[in-house]
Motif scaffolding. Structure first.
Motif, mmCIF file in Angstrom:
data_model
loop_
_atom_site.group_PDB
_atom_site.id
_atom_site.type_symbol
_atom_site.label_atom_id
_atom_site.label_comp_id
_atom_site.label_asym_id
_atom_site.label_seq_id
_atom_site.Cartn_x
_atom_site.Cartn_y
_atom_site.Cartn_z
ATOM 1 N N MET B 22 0.837 -1.198 0.000
ATOM 2 C CA MET B 22 0.000 0.000 0.000
ATOM 3 C C MET B 22 0.877 1.255 0.000
ATOM 4 O O MET B 22 0.589 2.240 -0.675
ATOM 5 N N TRP B 25 2.187 1.825 -3.469
ATOM 6 C CA TRP B 25 1.132 2.363 -4.343
ATOM 7 C C TRP B 25 0.935 3.849 -4.044
ATOM 8 O O TRP B 25 0.810 4.659 -4.952
ATOM 9 N N ASN B 26 0.930 4.204 -2.770
ATOM 10 C CA ASN B 26 0.766 5.606 -2.412
ATOM 11 C C ASN B 26 1.930 6.450 -2.911
ATOM 12 O O ASN B 26 1.741 7.536 -3.441
ATOM 13 N N LEU B 29 1.802 7.453 -6.412
ATOM 14 C CA LEU B 29 0.837 8.506 -6.764
ATOM 15 C C LEU B 29 1.438 9.904 -6.575
ATOM 16 O O LEU B 29 0.909 10.880 -7.112
ATOM 17 N N GLY B 75 -3.254 3.164 4.822
ATOM 18 C CA GLY B 75 -2.962 3.982 3.650
ATOM 19 C C GLY B 75 -3.924 3.756 2.509
ATOM 20 O O GLY B 75 -3.832 4.402 1.472
ATOM 21 N N LYS B 76 -4.841 2.834 2.705
ATOM 22 C CA LYS B 76 -5.796 2.547 1.635
ATOM 23 C C LYS B 76 -6.691 3.764 1.371
ATOM 24 O O LYS B 76 -6.956 4.113 0.216
ATOM 25 N N TYR B 79 -4.909 6.288 -0.552
ATOM 26 C CA TYR B 79 -4.751 5.857 -1.939
ATOM 27 C C TYR B 79 -6.038 6.106 -2.720
ATOM 28 O O TYR B 79 -6.013 6.689 -3.808
ATOM 29 N N LEU B 83 -6.351 8.859 -5.715
ATOM 30 C CA LEU B 83 -6.635 8.368 -7.062
ATOM 31 C C LEU B 83 -7.970 8.930 -7.562
ATOM 32 O O LEU B 83 -8.086 9.326 -8.723
ATOM 33 N N TYR B 231 -3.213 2.256 -13.094
ATOM 34 C CA TYR B 231 -3.871 2.233 -11.787
ATOM 35 C C TYR B 231 -5.243 1.572 -11.773
ATOM 36 O O TYR B 231 -5.633 0.986 -10.780
ATOM 37 N N ASP B 235 -5.496 -2.714 -10.987
ATOM 38 C CA ASP B 235 -5.910 -2.713 -9.586
ATOM 39 C C ASP B 235 -6.132 -4.147 -9.090
ATOM 40 O O ASP B 235 -6.709 -4.977 -9.790
#
Lengths: 453, 298
Positions: B22, B25-26, B29, B75-76, B79, B83, B231, B235
């Motif tokens: 996570m 992924w963050n 971004l 952190g989801k 994210y 996004l 993204y 996913d």
């Protein structure tokens, strides 16, 4: 050569192999020899408490298919027959022998050259010696060879791939006992009636490849030169293989799994490879070939085996020739004991091995390794949600979708579990290793399998 | 010997974890967020901030309503918030962005069963909600004039340099192509995603645009095509688990965005196309799993 989805795991040889010696462990003061060290029913004891037994004397007889004879690993007096700790079963019937330290062997070296013996005679020796295939399954060797012969097996695959990380027993045996191993391979070839022999070795064992390869080179040259029996005195069957092929395989887990090995070498699907005999293939562990040679050439029944003792908390990791029935505690003491307090003591490798509750269980024919690990492993009390990343599907050698299987198993959806092929799972543990959510994949898959029935 | 663990195998675990993933992924971004900030300034910052807040509060709200066990923030929410904001028009009011992501996280993520269980991508759902708000809000015409031109087949002037640096109209995260690529590069470098789904997606966008005779470079460069490639299509939750399912899904996504963009005349239709395909993603796993079964029994 078809590849399979697998894992490059840490701990394959390089970090864990300390030296290439094969150490011999001291015989135990008291040997606890379980009656169940094979696939089938427990052997039946043929000695009584108080009997004097000799080294290698048969103390329990086979009771039919899947069962194998058990022999005394020390000379001395039988002091008890009853339930004792067992590394895989918890508690099981065993015969306890007090060592008198005399090491009095039973029987003598066979007088007849094994090359001259007929197959039936050899097969009886194999049966009497209590030989089993020296992997976790432990199928009796004689039965396995007979079955292979009856089904007209063409290829004999000798599995010299270490089954799991940390285990280096086969590597060391290949370096130290290569001539015995080749003799054993030839015997197995003769007894199974195979016409082609493949020795499968992982390509990180360069010295073993060198030793075995050079021996096989001379041997193959001798065989191909018009019937002249050069090289070692070997029993040669009429239908003997042209040459023994050495196949180098990449280091990947679970390469040592028989089903995966067969599917890699023959190209058939994993499902078909599960029963190698249907593919005309017989798979034997390399350690089995060594034991076969010992039994036939030296008349020595299976009462000791090579065990890797390793792991971060073992003071001196070693490959030991251990008498069956030696307790784990004694084996660890042989390796200068445990340095720091271990978090887990395992019999078998880290991916499939059995965690031990104590150190009193004995080494059995099925024990390939004794590991004492001190690495932290996260065991979340409540399973984290699956993030559906698909990492498990990427490493599944059976090409299943473990994520979906485990999600279905959590909901008791056994219909879905069956439709998504749970029967193909070989329980290698790759999905559990890789899962970023640390989900108990293996446990759920085992549950799913049980629920399917 | 008292602290020996008596547990089932395997006794080795990879050092990978969902939390680490996570985080990456963050991180990936961040370049896109930077691109949005340089292009739109304070406005973009406010929208992103409110989106993240909306996503976090949406998660907290539903979790407490349903009395789900509280989990540590991983952190989801950040994210999903970020996004989603990248898909919003810069003219969207920050409050609209807050409510969009709040509702999207509450409905598409938590009501569908929490993390890992959403069928529809929360960011796409947030985008759908934002469309409701933006048409109602007087200050927010659709920001994407270029896309309108494209959908209506008026003449297009593509200046590649502008496209790379983001000097063009579009949603927050859509303008700078280079930043989307940088984010994708981070994901690929850290092996979060396989390179094939994005490549297949872009390839099928190219193929579809050639098929219906529209400018392929416009299709590839404008809108959220690049953002979607790295993204949305890749996913974890809303794409298939099966390897070949992932590939087929990526190809279908590429086709659907081109087709819908031109069939509807609405540039936003592209993202709705992805949203619809989200619903089919689990079916790929179903089909592939059972297909195998039939082959085995045959």
């Amino acid at each position: 050569m078809p590849s399979f989805r697998g894992l490059k795991l840490p701990g394959f040889k390089d970090e864990t192999l300390v030296d290439r010696f094969l150490y011999v462990a001291h015989p135990p003061a008291i040997a606890t020899i379980p009656l169940l060290q094979h696939k089938g029913a427990p052997a039946k004891p043929i000695v009584k408490t108080g009997d004097k037994v000799l080294l290698g004397q048969k103390i329990a007889a086979s009771v039919g298919e899947g069962s194998a004879a058990v022999h005394a690993s020390v000379s001395g007096e039988v002091i008890a027959i009853g339930p004792f700790p067992h590394p895989h079963l918890g508690v099981a019937e065993a015969i306890q022998i007090k060592n008198d330290g005399l090491e009095m062997p039973v029987g003598a070296v066979p007088d007849k050259d094994p090359a001259k013996r007929v197959d039936d005679e050899l097969m009886r020796i194999v049966e009497e010696a209590g030989l089993v295939d020296l992997n976790e399954e432990g199928e009796p060797l004689a039965a396995k060879l007979k079955k292979a012969r009856a089904s007209g097996v063409r290829t004999l695959i000798v599995n010299a791939c270490e089954s799991e990380p940390f285990i280096t027993a086969l590597h060391v045996m290949m370096v130290a006992k290569s001539s015995e191993i080749i003799r054993g391979i030839l015997l197995a070839e003769k007894l199974s009636g195979a016409t082609k022999v493949i020795v499968a070795i992982e390509d990180n064992k360069l010295d073993a490849l060198e030793v075995l390869g050079s021996r096989l080179y001379g041997f193959n040259a001798a065989r191909s030169s018009a019937g002249r029996a050069l090289g070692p005195a070997v029993p040669r069957g009429r239908r003997g293989a042209k040459e023994i092929e050495l196949k180098r395989l990449p280091v990947k887990y679970p390469q040592g799994d028989p089903a995966v090995l067969v599917s890699t070498l023959t190209g058939c699907s994993l499902d078909k490879a599960r029963d190698p005999l249907t593919q005309g293939v017989l798979v034997l562990d390399m350690a089995t070939c060594f034991a076969l040679c010992e039994a036939v050439y030296s008349g020595k029944p299976l009462y000791e085996r090579v065990v890797t003792v390793s792991g971060q908390s073992v003071a001196r990791p070693k490959n030991l020739l251990v008498r069956i029935g030696t307790s784990l505690e004694n084996v660890l003491a042989e390796c200068a004991g445990i340095l720091r307090s271990p978090l887990r003591v395992l019999v078998g490798g880290p991916m499939r091995g059995t965690a031990q509750a104590g150190l009193s269980a004995p080494i059995t024919k099925q024990t390939s390794a004794l590991l004492s690990l001190s690495t932290e492993v996260e065991y979340p009390s409540t399973p984290a949600p699956c993030i559906r990343c698909g990492a498990c599907a990427e490493v599944c050698p059976a090409e299943l979708e473990p994520a979906i299987l485990t999600l279905a198993a959590e909901q008791d959806e056994f219909e879905i579990v069956r439709d998504f092929h749970i029967s193909q799972c070989i329980e290698c543990g790759n999905c559990t290793y890789i899962c970023p959510s640390k989900r108990p994949m293996s446990s759920l898959l085992k549950y799913a399998k049980a629920g399917r029935l | 010997m008292s602290q020996i663990l008596f547990v089932s195998p395997p006794h080795l675990r990879a050092s990978d974890s969902a939390f680490k993933r996570m985080l990456i992924w963050n991180l990936s971004l961040l370049p896109i967020a930077l691109g949005a900030l340089t292009a739109f300034g304070l406005r973009a910052f406010l929208i992103m901030l409110m989106s993240v807040a909306g996503s976090a509060l949406g998660e907290i709200f539903v979790r407490s309503m349903l009395k789900r066990k509280w989990v540590l923030p991983d952190g989801k929410a950040m994210y999903i918030g970020l996004l989603s904001s990248f898909l919003f028009s810069p003219y969207l009011s920050p409050w609209a962005s807050f409510w969009s992501t709040f509702l999207a996280t509450a409905v598409a993520q938590e009501c569908f069963g929490g993390k890992g269980a959403s069928i529809f991508h929360p960011a796409l759902v947030a985008f759908a909600f934002s469309q409701i708000f933006s048409s109602a809000s007087p200050v927010a015409p659709s920001g994407n004039a270029f896309l309108f031109q494209m959908a209506e087949q008026t003449d297009l002037h593509i200046n590649v340099r502008d496209f790379l640096w983001g000097a063009r109209s579009g949603a927050l995260g859509e303008t700078s192509l280079l930043m989307s690529l940088a984010g994708g590069a981070i994901l690929l470098n850290k092996r979060m995603i396989s390179p094939w789904p994005p490549l297949l997606f872009l390839g099928s966008v190219l193929g579809a645009s050639l098929l219906i005779h529209v400018n392929p470079s416009a299709e590839l460069l404008v809108g959220s095509t690049m953002l979607a490639a790295f993204y949305i299509v890749t996913d974890y939750e809303t794409s298939p688990i099966h390897r070949y399912g992932k590939y087929a899904y990526a190809v279908l996504c590429g086709f659907s965005i081109v087709m819908l963009r031109h069939a509807s005349g609405q540039p936003e239709a592209a993202l709705y196309g992805l949203l619809i395909l989200n619903g089919f993603a689990p079916l790929f796993d179903e089909w592939l799993g059972r297909l195998r079964t039939q082959k085995q029994h045959a």
